[in-house]
Each structure stands twice: as structure tokens, then as C-alpha cells.
Design an enzyme around this catalytic site. Structure first.
Site, PDB file in Angstrom:
ATOM      1  N   ARG A   1       0.829  -1.205   0.000  1.00  0.00           N
ATOM      2  CA  ARG A   1       0.000   0.000   0.000  1.00  0.00           C
ATOM      3  C   ARG A   1       0.862   1.253   0.000  1.00  0.00           C
ATOM      4  O   ARG A   1       1.895   1.291   0.679  1.00  0.00           O
ATOM      5  CB  ARG A   1      -0.881   0.067   1.259  1.00  0.00           C
ATOM      6  CG  ARG A   1      -1.850  -1.061   1.392  1.00  0.00           C
ATOM      7  CD  ARG A   1      -2.559  -0.947   2.727  1.00  0.00           C
ATOM      8  NE  ARG A   1      -3.499  -2.032   2.923  1.00  0.00           N
ATOM      9  CZ  ARG A   1      -3.190  -3.223   3.413  1.00  0.00           C
ATOM     10  NH1 ARG A   1      -1.948  -3.479   3.786  1.00  0.00           N
ATOM     11  NH2 ARG A   1      -4.112  -4.151   3.564  1.00  0.00           N
TER      12      ARG A   1
ATOM     13  N   SER B   1       7.372  -4.788   7.392  1.00  0.00           N
ATOM     14  CA  SER B   1       6.925  -5.672   8.472  1.00  0.00           C
ATOM     15  C   SER B   1       7.595  -7.032   8.481  1.00  0.00           C
ATOM     16  O   SER B   1       6.954  -8.076   8.287  1.00  0.00           O
ATOM     17  CB  SER B   1       5.416  -5.810   8.386  1.00  0.00           C
ATOM     18  OG  SER B   1       4.883  -4.521   8.410  1.00  0.00           O
TER      19      SER B   1
ATOM     20  N   ASP C   1       4.773  -2.852  11.127  1.00  0.00           N
ATOM     21  CA  ASP C   1       3.347  -2.522  11.005  1.00  0.00           C
ATOM     22  C   ASP C   1       2.647  -2.398  12.363  1.00  0.00           C
ATOM     23  O   ASP C   1       1.649  -1.697  12.506  1.00  0.00           O
ATOM     24  CB  ASP C   1       2.607  -3.542  10.120  1.00  0.00           C
ATOM     25  CG  ASP C   1       2.902  -4.990  10.479  1.00  0.00           C
ATOM     26  OD1 ASP C   1       3.639  -5.228  11.454  1.00  0.00           O
ATOM     27  OD2 ASP C   1       2.399  -5.888   9.777  1.00  0.00           O
TER      28      ASP C   1
END
Ligand code: GLC
Length: 472
Positions: free
Chosen positions: A92, A155, A210
Site C-alpha cells: 500500500r 513488516s 506494522d
């Protein structure tokens, strides 16, 4: 006590079948004793990982990583920031525009092709660079005169060396790149930008997990938020820790006197500390996973694994002749075919309804042979395994809640498993009510918080740099 609703199979399952199911469930049930032991183990791993002695730290399978992030948002933020979120199969890019502390967020999704997930790491970073370029074009930001501050949510277990430097310990989840370990993720991204889109107007100012960005996003929504949790493909948590509590702290003690700690706890149990409660299903799943022998805890609670855990229980029931008349059905052969999405669908059937469960069985070509009893058994297994996973992660979170020690604590959660599973929330709450009795715990969904919070952390990084805050 409020609890998650059970499927009502009482109209179908006889006492005899129930007994057979109990014989499977009982050995892997999380009794009070087991929950207490999981909590004790988790707490002990935190303690060891906090030590000033590196040898002691290495005996823990938590990282308890200082993230260097100390500033939370205070409502005065202005300007444009970018967040990137790499960790699952979707990547994203998030654009956040702040006006007097209010964030206007736009998210663009890019799907990483399978070949990239197992190719050289440069391919991953090239993909990211090109996606940022695409997003900036779409948002009319590619000609920005000023470089846009960017927070990179990366992450994977990493050793954080400074706000914008962290070296990869290992790829996890669906990533199997043969290289990249030991490298700095920011340097790899900067090199890819230079290769693919030189002159892109971005300035990477912070890199984080994250869990950290989800905490940032959660704290924006609710100031009581002190814990960020991911329940998606993988699972891990971060929390706001008082720096006085951190034995291994080497930074300064000026305000703010706290820092976000990334527990990096998906690997809990890799040192054997959870062997007392690992089921044979978890052991079998591990042998056939992308990264055998590692990320023990994550494999018990996260979305990538829940479907397979339930499938392995179903396989045993088929082999025992309890399910599908013992017929050698396709589901028995196909490892990983049952996914968390299937479990979520099955768990969405309420009471005596079976529509969604039947639809899943149809997908596996089982509709013609599945009797009402089979449908009920499938529901019971998915319910039991979901509850077991939710209780396991909540036991770990109860340790963090108790450690934070405030009268009210909000946990911000991002990830498709938590977002879509209809019962995870209530199942987790059962544990907090019992094991964190002194805290009012609230769970909130921070949807896409891991990307948005990346941009928020960029704000923190700039503030800290301006104040000269030293975290190491
Ligand atoms: C894995 C990673 C961890 C991440 C988690 C959730 O456990 O090691 O860094 O936070 O997945 O995405």
C-alpha cells in the site's frame, strides 16, 4: 461474561458424535492453566529480551526492539506525508494530508506478483519504487518541489539501528527472497528509487514495523491506545513503554519519557518455550510451511495459518471415519487449500444457519456428499480452532495490557483476520475480562492503520529530529 456466539448444532449432532469431537478437542484445549502458562512464558521472554546482557537477550525469542519513535501525534500536524506498507501480499502507498491535526488519507493498493515474493529482494524494492511513482502521479504529487517525508512500514523482523536504519533479520510469511538478510531496508529502497525513478520527490525519514504504525494510527483515533496489534497474514505487537522500565535503554531521558517497543513476538516458542501447548496440528503445519522451525507463535494465531490448522483437524476426523463417511475427499489431499477467508465465511453462519458453510463445502466439491452432520462438524471445528487462536493471541496481549498498567487501554488492531472474522473480537475479550481484570480493555479496528500510521510516524520523526531527541 459476554462471549463469542457458538454455532448451534444441537439439532444435528448426537451425543456420540459430540464425544468423538471432544476427544479431538480436549487434548488441545486451552484450559485456565494453559492460558496462565502462556502468559507467564510471554512475560518471561519480555524480561529476558530487556536485559542489558546480550547473552541473556539472545535466550529470548522476543526482540523487544526499541523503535526510536517517542513522539505521538498531538493534534497540531499540518502538511503532506507518505506512508508505505509492505508485509503481506498487498503493498500500500498512503498519502496523508494534515490540516490542524486532522488527517485526510488516501490509500492505493498494489498486489505483489508471486514471482516477486520469491525472487531477488531488489525485485521487491523495485516494485515498491514503481508503485510510489504511480501513486504520486495519480495524486498529482510527482512534481512536488519539496521532498515529501515518508514513513516506511516494513513488516519483517529487523534490528532497528536508528529512526531510518534497520537491518532485516529474516524474511517471513509469504516472502522467500534468497537475499536481503542483514541489509538495511531503507538503503535497499533508496537504491531501487535511484534505479527505477531517480528524482522521485520523497525523503524516507523513518522505518518501522506494522505494529508500530498501527499503534500510531490507533493513538490518533483514541488517546488511550498504547498497544498496536497485527492480526493479518502474520501477527505481532508493539506498545508504548516508559523508558525507565527499559533496562537496555541507552538513549536520553528527556520528554517524552516513553518509546514505542516492537515486541516482535511471532517467533515466541522458537526456543521451545511453548512446547507444552503446541498441538500435533501446529507441528505438522510447521513442517510444510515456508519457514519451518520458526515463527511458532505466529503459526498458532495468524491468518496465513488458521485455515490449515482447521483443515488438519478435519483431516483427522475424516481418517477416523467421523467426517464425510471417512471418504478420501479432495480436502484431505490439499494442504493450505482451506484459508482464513473460508473460516471467516463458515464462522459467519449464525445459530442453526449453514448457508455459508455449505457454500465453502461446495467450493471443495463436497456439497453432494456432505450430510447435515458433516456440515455441523465442520462448523464446530472452525469455531473451536478460531477460538483457540483468538484466546492464544489475547493471552499474550493480556500480558502487555497488564504491563502497561493503566485503568483503560485501547488496543488498535489491523489485519484482515481481525477485520473479517466475526468472532475474534468477542473471543479475545473473554480473555481480557478474566486475565486483565484491573483494566478496561477496548479493541478497535485501525483499518489500513499500518499504512496510515507510517505517514504519522514520519511526523514523529521530523519532530524528534527538530528537538534533538536521542534514542540510543
Ligand atoms: C511477522 C513479522 C513482523 C510483523 C508481523 C505482522 O511476524 O516478523 O515484523 O509485524 O508479521 O505483519
Amino acid at each position: 461474561m459476554a462471549g463469542s456466539k457458538r454455532p448451534d448444532t444441537s439439532n444435528v449432532l448426537t451425543g456420540e458424535t459430540k464425544k468423538k469431537l471432544d476427544a479431538v478437542f480436549q487434548p488441545i484445549a486451552l484450559t485456565d492453566d494453559v492460558i496462565k502458562r502462556i502468559m507467564a512464558v510471554y512475560q518471561e521472554q519480555m524480561r529476558l529480551a530487556n536485559s542489558t546482557d546480550e547473552k541473556v537477550r539472545k535466550t529470548s525469542d522476543h526482540l523487544m526492539m526499541n523503535t526510536f519513535i517517542r513522539e505521538l501525534l498531538d493534534g497540531t500536524e499540518q502538511g503532506v506525508y507518505l506512508g508505505l506498507d509492505l508485509g503481506g501480499t498487498n503493498f500500500r502507498v498512503v498519502v496523508v494530508k494534515f490540516t490542524d491535526g486532522v488527517a485526510d488519507t488516501k490509500t492505493k493498493y498494489y498486489r505483489l506478483p508471486d514471482a516477486v515474493l520469491s525472487g531477488l529482494s531488489a525485485g521487491v524494492f523495485d516494485f515498491i519504487a514503481e508503485s510510489i511513482e504511480d501513486c504520486l502521479k495519480l495524486e498529482g504529487l510527482s512534481d512536488s518541489k519539496e521532498k515529501i517525508p515518508l514513513g516506511f512500514t516494513f513488516s519483517f523482523p529487523s534490528i532497528q539501528i536508528s529512526l531510518k536504519k534497520s537491518t532485516l533479520v529474516t524474511w517471513t510469511k509469504t516472502f522467500k527472497c534468497p537475499d536481503g538478510v542483514g541489509e538495511d531496508s531503507v538503503a535497499m529502497l533508496e537504491a531501487a528509487i535511484e534505479r527505477k525513478c531517480p528524482g522521485l520527490p520523497v525523503d524516507i525519514v523513518v522505518v518501522m514495523s506494522d505494529t508500530v504504525s498501527t499503534l500510531m494510527a490507533g493513538n490518533y483515533l483514541d488517546k488511550r491506545c498504547r498497544i498496536g496489534l497485527i492480526l493479518g497474514t502474520g501477527s505481532n505487537a508493539a506498545f508504548v513503554e516508559n523508558i525507565e522500565e527499559i533496562e537496555k535503554w541507552t538513549g536520553d531521558y528527556q520528554d517524552p519519557k516513553h518509546v514505542i517497543v516492537n515486541v516482535e513476538c511471532g517467533s515466541t516458542g522458537d526456543n521451545g518455550c511453548l512446547d507444552f501447548c503446541r498441538s500435533k496440528y501446529e507441528k505438522e503445519l510447521d513442517q510444510h510451511s515456508n519457514h519451518p522451525g520458526s515463527f511458532t507463535f505466529e503459526k498458532s494465531v495468524a491468518g496465513l495459518y488458521l485455515g490449515e490448522l482447521a483443515r488438519l483437524v478435519l483431516v483427522q476426523l475424516v481418517q477416523e471415519g467421523v467426517l464425510f463417511g471417512g471418504k478420501q475427499v479432495d480436502l484431505v489431499e490439499r494442504r493450505w487449500a482451506l484459508t482464513a477467508s473460508h473460516i471467516t465465511a463458515i464462522e459467519s453462519d449464525e445459530g442453526q444457519t449453514t448457508t455459508r458453510t455449505k457454500k465453502v463445502l461446495e467450493e471443495f466439491g463436497l456439497d453432494s456428499i456432505a450430510t447435515d452432520k458433516d456440515v455441523a462438524i465442520v462448523r464446530e471445528v472452525c469455531d473451536f480452532m478460531s477460538r483457540r487462536a483468538a484466546h492464544t493471541i489475547a493471552a499474550a496481549m493480556a500480558v502487555l495490557v497488564n504491563h502497561v498498567g493503566r485503568p483503560e487501554v485501547t488496543i488498535a488492531i489491523d489485519g484482515s483476520l481481525y477485520e473479517r472474522h466475526p468472532k475474534y473480537h468477542d473471543s479475545m475479550m473473554e480473555i481480557f475480562e478474566k486475565y486483565s481484570p484491573n483494566t478496561k480493555v477496548t479493541l478497535i479496528l485501525a483499518k489500513d492503520g499500518s499504512g496510515q500510521g507510517g505517514a504519522f510516524a514520519a511526523v514523529s520523526a521530523l519532530k524528534q529530529n527538530a528537538k534533538g531527541i536521542r534514542c540510543a
